[in-house]
Design an enzyme around this catalytic site. Structure first.
Site, short mmCIF file in Angstrom:
data_model
loop_
_atom_site.label_atom_id
_atom_site.label_comp_id
_atom_site.label_asym_id
_atom_site.label_seq_id
_atom_site.Cartn_x
_atom_site.Cartn_y
_atom_site.Cartn_z
N ILE A 69 0.85 -1.19 -0.03
CA ILE A 69 0.19 -0.03 -0.13
C ILE A 69 0.94 1.15 0.00
CG2 ILE A 69 -1.87 1.36 1.25
CD1 ILE A 69 -2.75 -1.41 2.05
N ASP A 70 1.94 1.30 0.72
CA ASP A 70 2.80 2.29 0.71
C ASP A 70 3.45 2.83 -0.80
OD1 ASP A 70 2.59 2.49 3.44
OD2 ASP A 70 4.77 1.53 3.80
N VAL A 71 3.82 1.63 -1.35
CA VAL A 71 4.27 1.73 -2.81
C VAL A 71 3.24 2.12 -3.80
CG1 VAL A 71 5.16 0.39 -4.87
CG2 VAL A 71 6.13 -0.10 -2.47
#
Length: 159
Positions: A129-131
C-alpha cells in the site's frame, strides 16, 4: 537518528532541510521555505495534525502572501491513510496514523491471503500500500504541477 535518515534520503539533491515544526524556529524556517523555495509540500499525517504543524492549506497560503507576485502557492500533497471528510463526517480512524500492515488488515487483504486474527499474513514483505500510495501521490503531484503551469486558478483537491 532522524538527521541520518534525512541525509541518506536526500543525498545528491540540490536542497533539503530537516526542521522541527513544533518549535518557533522551525515554524519560521517553514515560512521561509514556503515563501522562497517550495513548489510542493508533501505531508503524510492525519488531517488533524496539519494546523498544529503549520501545514494546513490556509497556513501555506498565508506564508506566501508577502512573496513576490510570480511566486506560486506551493501545492499541498496530503497523504492520509484513513482520511475522509473532516468535521462531523469524520470516521472512527480519521486521526489514526497510517501503517501498511494495519491498512492491509483493515482492508481485508491479510484475510484474502490466508491470514486471520491469530495468524496475520502480509500480502508482501514490501509495503504494498505504501508503494501504490507513493505512485498515486507522485502522479497527483505531476498533474497538479501541470494544472498550475497551464495557469489554472489555485484550488484545493481531495482524492
Amino acid at each position: 537518528s532522524a538527521e541520518a535518515q534525512m541525509a541518506m534520503a536526500n543525498a545528491g539533491k540540490e536542497a533539503s532541510a530537516c526542521v522541527d515544526l513544533k518549535t518557533p524556529e522551525g515554524q519560521k524556517a517553514l515560512r521561509t521555505i514556503l515563501r522562497e523555495w517550495a513548489d510542493v509540500v508533501l505531508v503524510n499525517a492525519p488531517a488533524s495534525t496539519l494546523a498544529s504543524l503549520g501545514l494546513a492549506p490556509d497556513h501555506i497560503r498565508s506564508a506566501v502572501a508577502d512573496a513576490p507576485e510570480d511566486k506560486a502557492v506551493p501545492i499541498l500533497v496530503h497523504f492520509d491513510a484513513y482520511g475522509g471528510p473532516a468535521g462531523d463526517a469524520a470516521g472512527p480512524r480519521s486521526d489514526s496514523v497510517g501503517y501498511d500492515d494495519c491498512l492491509q488488515a483493515a482492508l481485508g487483504i491479510m484475510a484474502r491471503f490466508g491470514g486471520g486474527l491469530e495468524t496475520p499474513e502480509e500480502h508482501a514483505h514490501v509495503g504494498t500500500i505504501d508503494v501504490v500510495s507513493g505512485f498515486a501521490g507522485a502522479f497527483a503531484t505531476s498533474l497538479a504541477l501541470l494544472h498550475r503551469a497551464r495557469a489554472a486558478p489555485a484550488a484545493a483537491r481531495r482524492a
